[in-house]
Design a protein around this motif. Structure first.
Motif, short mmCIF file in Angstrom:
data_model
loop_
_atom_site.label_atom_id
_atom_site.label_comp_id
_atom_site.label_asym_id
_atom_site.label_seq_id
_atom_site.Cartn_x
_atom_site.Cartn_y
_atom_site.Cartn_z
N ILE A 137 1.11 -1.19 -0.14
CA ILE A 137 -0.03 0.03 -0.13
C ILE A 137 1.02 1.28 -0.01
CG2 ILE A 137 -1.75 1.31 1.02
CD1 ILE A 137 -2.48 -1.31 2.57
N ALA A 138 1.12 1.73 -1.19
CA ALA A 138 2.12 2.79 -1.30
C ALA A 138 1.67 3.80 -2.45
CB ALA A 138 3.35 2.32 -1.57
N ASP A 139 2.06 4.99 -2.39
CA ASP A 139 2.01 5.78 -3.48
C ASP A 139 3.37 5.78 -4.40
OD1 ASP A 139 1.92 8.13 -5.23
OD2 ASP A 139 1.50 9.67 -3.41
N PHE A 140 2.93 5.33 -5.74
CA PHE A 140 4.28 5.45 -6.72
C PHE A 140 4.94 6.35 -7.06
CE2 PHE A 140 0.52 5.03 -9.59
CZ PHE A 140 1.09 6.25 -10.31
N THR A 141 4.41 7.75 -6.69
CA THR A 141 5.01 8.74 -7.17
C THR A 141 5.94 9.46 -5.84
OG1 THR A 141 3.15 10.17 -6.16
CG2 THR A 141 3.18 9.63 -8.44
N ALA A 142 5.78 8.65 -4.70
CA ALA A 142 6.72 9.04 -3.58
C ALA A 142 7.83 7.97 -3.62
CB ALA A 142 5.85 8.94 -2.29
N GLU A 143 8.62 8.29 -2.47
CA GLU A 143 9.69 7.21 -2.69
C GLU A 143 9.27 6.06 -2.02
OE1 GLU A 143 14.17 7.09 -0.02
OE2 GLU A 143 13.02 9.06 -0.09
N PRO A 167 5.90 17.19 -17.08
CA PRO A 167 7.41 16.69 -17.55
C PRO A 167 8.30 16.65 -16.25
CG PRO A 167 6.55 18.41 -18.81
CD PRO A 167 5.52 18.32 -18.11
N ASP A 168 8.30 17.86 -15.20
CA ASP A 168 9.25 17.55 -14.01
C ASP A 168 8.83 16.40 -13.20
OD1 ASP A 168 6.75 19.05 -13.31
OD2 ASP A 168 7.79 20.20 -11.86
N GLU A 169 7.46 16.12 -13.11
CA GLU A 169 6.94 15.16 -12.37
C GLU A 169 7.43 13.71 -12.73
OE1 GLU A 169 2.91 17.07 -10.69
OE2 GLU A 169 2.93 15.93 -12.33
N ARG A 170 7.33 13.93 -14.20
CA ARG A 170 7.87 12.67 -15.10
C ARG A 170 9.52 12.31 -14.85
NH1 ARG A 170 4.72 14.54 -19.66
NH2 ARG A 170 6.66 14.70 -21.02
N ALA A 171 10.14 13.27 -14.85
CA ALA A 171 11.55 13.40 -14.80
C ALA A 171 12.05 12.83 -13.28
CB ALA A 171 12.36 14.62 -14.65
#
Length: 320
Positions: A137-143, A167-171
């Motif tokens: 159970i995790a947020d894949f956009t976080a560490e 774009p900056d979030e994708r990077a």
């Protein structure tokens, strides 16, 4: 039956705190925004499943075609013994990869929804008793911190979901994925491709109005969770192609001048008649661009597959 483990890396109240922060930030800026992750409550998930069956919405069918036709090639190229899926949801597409990799023994689905993870794991373990499932159970956009599993590992991020990131979030996301990979590990990435504007807009503004209902449903989520008094019918669904950024933008346009109260945040939000609030971007990609973004994060594009009509792509990237 093989073991099923569930690890929670998000605090129990993380979803509520994130929603509050996103609504407060998004509705007090100009132009106003709401992130697309809040589409997917139970009703929103039902509507999205309906969207995937619409004649105008090609991405799901196109990606499924690639997975069915190329799963054996993906398996051979990755040599994976562990499959890690980010934003796994129902894990429906995962079955094609599992079928093509009989030697694969470990599956790590990552999602914010505990119910989705448990439901998917139950179904998979009934079909594949030899499989070990360790759900996060995790947020894949976080560490992320991944469990110890056999290598090589294949990290899958499917559905074109990467297009919902700016774009900056994708990077930042690709760099975080790279940090998880060891030599021999691979990333399988789904990307929707640039194509005719009419085809793209129709996919996000279907004739039956299902996507419009899906878009407005985010207002119902804010109403229910934060006590707001949005009237979804006060807003018109808008989908348009942005040629400069090569992405589709979904917006909600106020049909009249209005003010919305959000008691849980102590917030009053005013909308002018015709004012638009962005609820999603869905970037479309070209092969060269995907390769450059992967390279910037320390990954190398090694394989590229598209559906027969060239609408959608799956790419395999290795550690550079």
């Amino acid at each position: 039956m093989s073991p099923f483990l569930l690890t929670r890396t998000l605090p129990v109240d993380a979803t509520d705190a994130a929603l509050r922060a996103d609504v407060l930030h998004g509705l007090t800026r100009h132009p106003k925004t709401l992130p697309p992750k809040w589409f997917y409550d139970a009703r929103g998930s039902e509507l999205f499943e309906e969207i995937t069956r619409l004649p105008e919405y090609y991405p799901t069918r196109a990606e499924r075609e690639i997975l069915i036709d190329r799963a054996a090639e993906i398996a051979a190229a990755s040599g994976a013994r562990t499959l890690i899926e980010l934003g796994s949801g129902s894990s429906e597409k995962t079955r094609h990869l599992l079928d093509a990799q009989p030697e694969l023994r470990s599956y790590v689905p990552v999602d914010v929804s505990e119910s989705a993870l448990r439901g998917a794991a139950k179904a998979l373990l009934e079909e594949r008793p030899e499989l070990s499932v360790h759900a996060l159970i995790a947020d894949f956009t976080a560490e992320l911190s991944l469990p110890a599993t056999p290598g090589p590992r294949l990290v899958a991020f499917l559905g074109g979901t990467i297009g919902n990131l700016l774009p900056d979030e994708r990077a930042a996301f690709l760099s975080s994925v790279r940090s998880l990979l060891c030599p021999g590990d691979t990333l399988l990435l789904g990307t929707d491709l640039v194509k005719d504007e009419e085809v793209l807009v129709a996919a996000y503004d279907d004739a039956a109005g299902v996507t419009a209902a899906f878009n407005r449903n985010v207002l119902s989520v804010v109403d229910r969770e934060l006590g707001a008094d949005f009237a979804p019918d006060d807003f018109e669904h808008v989908a348009r192609w942005n040629p400069q950024h090569e992405w589709i933008e979904m917006r909600l346009r106020a049909r009249r001048e209005l003010t919305v109260k959000i008691p849980e945040l102590g917030l009053l939000v005013s909308f002018d008649a015709g004012e638009e609030m962005r609820t999603e971007v869905s970037a479309k990609f070209r092969r060269d661009g995907v390769g450059k973004e992967l390279a910037a994060s320390g990954l190398r594009l090694s394989q590229w597959w598209t559906d027969s009509a060239g609408r959608f792509a799956l790419s395999l990237a290795t550690v550079d």
